[in-house]
Each structure stands twice: as C-alpha cells, then as structure tokens.
Design an enzyme around this catalytic site. Structure first.
Site: not given
Length: 439
Positions: A328-330, A333, A428
């Site tokens: 999720e998010c970080g 990435m 995501t």
C-alpha cells in the site's frame, strides 16, 4: 447498545494545537486513574500511534465516508470497559467531501453527532479577542443538533487578552473549559505528510507528560469529564474486517507503519497470525507466511537502506514466485522498479512491479478512494468494491503493469492511480479502510 461517554476535540481548522492538547488530555485523564479510549475521526494513520503512547490503549478510526454503520459500531464497541472516550477530529470541525458516502460526508461533526460526544472546540485566539466568540458561536450554531461542550482558548498572550476573550464567550453563552498561554515549545515535529511518526519522536513520553502537566495548570479537567456524553448505537451484525490470509508477514518499522488499527484488530480477532519483520533491519519475511504485506510509510526517507537490504529483497522475490505480496502506497513504491528521492538520487527497489516514482518534484495526492477490483486481491475477489484513502507526494513516472482496479475519488471522478498487478504481486496507492459489503 450505548456508546461510552466521550468528547470530540476539534477546531475551526488544522494547525490550532488540537493534537498536542489531545495528547495532554489523554495522559492527564489516564494519570487520574481513568481507562481512556482514544479515537480518531477520519482517515489518519499517524495520530492513533500518538494516542496509544499517551494512554496505553489502541486508538481506532471512525470514518463517516468510508465505513458503514455496522463496521462503525463494531469499532465503537472497542471502547468496552473504558471510563471515557476522547476522539480527535480531522481538519476543521465541518470539513468533509462533497458527495455523501454510506454513512455521511466524513466530517468530524458527523462523528460527534453519531456518537453523542460533545465537541470541545480548540480556538487559536492569537490576533483577536472578543471576535473569537463570533467564530465559536458560528461553529456552535452551524449544526444545531450537534452536542457542544465548550471552548478551549489556545495561544493566549496575556491576562488582559484572556479577560477580553472571555467577555466575548460570556456574551455568546459559551463555556470556557480552559485557557492555554502562548508557548513556543508545544508543537510536535512535522514533515511533508504532517506529524513525524510516534516511533521517530526523540523523547515522546517526556513530551506528552509535559503536555499533560500544562493542561492540568490551564484546563478544567473536572468540567471536561462532566461534559462527556454518549448516544444509543444501532444494533446489527458486527464484524471487523476478515484477514486476507492465515499467516501474514507484515513489514513494521520507520519506513513501513501505516496500517489502520481496526484492520489489524480484525485480523487478530479472526485468528490470523501476524508476523512482523523489518526491511530496514534487512530482515526476511517469515518463509512460511501465506502473504507478505508492505504497509505505507516513508520509504522515500530510507530508500538507500531499502535498496541495499539484500536479505529482505531476495526473500521478498522468492516469496512472490509462489505466494502473494501486496503493498500500500509506500509499500507499493518499494515493490516497484525505482524510487527517486528528493535529492534526485535513483534507488532500485524490489522490481516486482514496474512502478517508478519520484519525490524530486513533489505532486500532492489526497482524498478518499473507491476502487472496484479488476483482478483478485488477497482477501478480495475481482468485482469487489473497496473504500480507502490516498495521501502522498510522489510523482508517478511509470505505471506499466495491468491495473488492479477502477479507482474514483469520493465524488465519482476517475483517478489515474489504479494500482498494479503482476503475477502474485499487487499494489495500491490508497490505504484500505473497508469493503463496501461492510460499509
């Protein structure tokens, strides 16, 4: 069922000092021997960790846009056994979104009204005196059925300033629950997403103890306790979110820490094994885990350490060969090909997805998200609708993999951050809050 008696601490806007006041209030009430249950109104994953540090009890989010009534009430039931609940609002008291969700528009005022918790309005009265009462009266009357406890005046410059401001409040018929003199040492450290994480504060317990002592000197704690109220809650089927797997290896350190507490509580309650590990310490996820979950956080601040964590990256790639990995998010990435930090340095990430992101030129992404899955996600089938929230400053340079979902904002407008899926790996930019079947 009735909600435990409580209060909601809010303000006309962000930056008024409500978080430091909240932490001091939680600690002071706990020091007085009360069992204090903290909550956070709205989508925030940093403040709950500070709340727990203040009163040694898990803090949970209540979200009027993303959560439905059943989930809302089962989360509210986490206050069982508490003497008092204290909730912290997000942004300004009435700030929300334009389009109503299953529960409401996501404002802190809706949380207070739904729970029957009177509002303690924190006012920064710097640069004004009697005029502050007009602001407070407007907030009091904007939603006539909103329970209202009174105001706390913050950043008061002098006894004369206090006297004039109190005169205005008396004229408006608003109780003054406290007066906080102006001090420059009460602000918590911040960075681009807001506050630093609780685990990063150099001496958090001492800081919170100082906030509590400051409140004892300047706030009427007895009046605040006496103002606490609760409201009946609608009964119905109650279930926290189910775990996406039986054995879940979850990254947990200063780079990966943003997970909503109600999700972890639901996973624990259903008997899932939560297996924490630290990528920053170059730890491998448990090889027997059914799922590796990388939460959001601040990978951009630790990109060099992540890129050089050979044990972690090798184990993650092995796991992804046969079993699911989600970020999720970080965490998303970190699963990608590359992350460019604010100085323009390129860091090779896990390479399990083609995502490339950059912080060299920041771009603000903020808001609720509704995602209809186009492919299965651990614990969720294709076609299922999820609700969450996105908050980051990264610029997306490349997102070449198959989209995971059709994603829209709270008003139904499409957003380009669709997430990605490649084989067993998915990611995501939004942080999951709930599925629509329990909204």
């Amino acid at each position: 069922m009735r909600s435990a008696p409580g209060l909601l601490v809010s303000a006309p806007s962000s930056g008024t000092g409500k978080t430091t006041l909240m932490l001091g209030l939680l600690r002071a009430l706990a020091e007085d021997g009360l069992t204090v249950q903290p909550f956070k109104s709205g989508p925030d994953y940093i403040d709950p960790a500070f709340h727990k540090a203040a009163c040694r009890r898990n803090s949970f989010n209540l979200d009027g846009w993303a959560m439905g009534r059943d989930l809302w009430h089962v989360i509210a039931a986490q206050a069982a056994g508490a003497d008092i609940c204290v909730a912290e609002g997000s942004m300004g008291l009435y700030d929300g979104v334009a389009t109503r969700g299953q529960q409401g528009f996501g404002s802190s005022a809706e949380t207070a009204r739904a729970m029957g918790w009177p509002v303690v309005l924190v006012l920064d009265v710097g640069g004004q005196a009697q005029s502050a009462a007009a602001t407070a009266l407007g907030f009091r009357n904007f939603m006539p059925d909103l329970p209202f406890a009174g105001v706390i005046l913050n950043r008061v410059a002098s006894p004369r300033h206090e006297r004039l401001t109190r005169l205005g409040m008396e004229r408006a018929g608003l109780p003054v629950l406290g007066v906080l003199p102006r001090r420059g040492d009460l602000a918590l450290p911040e960075r681009h997403l807001g506050l630093i994480q609780a685990v990063e504060h150099p001496d958090l317990d001492t800081a919170i103890a100082g906030y509590a002592a400051f409140l004892r000197e300047n706030v009427d704690l007895d009046a605040i306790r006496a103002a606490a109220r609760g409201a009946p809650l609608v009964s119905g089927p109650r279930a926290l979110p189910k775990p996406p797997a039986q054995r879940i290896a979850i990254a947990r350190d200063a780079a990966f820490s943003f997970t909503y507490p109600h999700l972890l509580e639901g996973w624990h309650a259903a008997g899932a094994e939560i297996l924490p590990f630290s990528p920053l310490a170059d730890q491998a996820p448990d090889p027997d885990a059914d799922l590796v979950w990388l939460p959001g956080g601040y990978p951009e601040l630790h990109a060099g350490r992540i890129a050089s964590a050979g044990t972690f990256l090798a184990a993650l790639r092995r796991h992804a060969g046969t079993k699911p990995v989600h970020g999720e998010c970080g965490g998303y990435m970190a699963l990608g090909e590359m992350l460019i930090d604010k100085d323009g340095t390129r860091h090779r990430m896990a390479g399990l997805l083609g995502l490339a992101t950059s912080y060299e030129t920041r771009k603000f992404h903020l808001g609720y998200r509704r995602a209809v899955l186009q492919a299965p996600l651990p614990g969720h089938a294709a076609g299922e609708a999820l609700r969450g929230h996105e908050f980051h400053y990264s610029t997306i340079l490349d997102q070449p993999d198959a989209p995971l979902a059709q994603v829209t904002d709270a008003d139904g407008n499409p957003v380009p951050e669709t997430g990605s899926i490649r084989g067993n790996v998915s990611g995501t930019f939004f942080h999951l809050i709930a599925t629509e079947e329990n909204t």
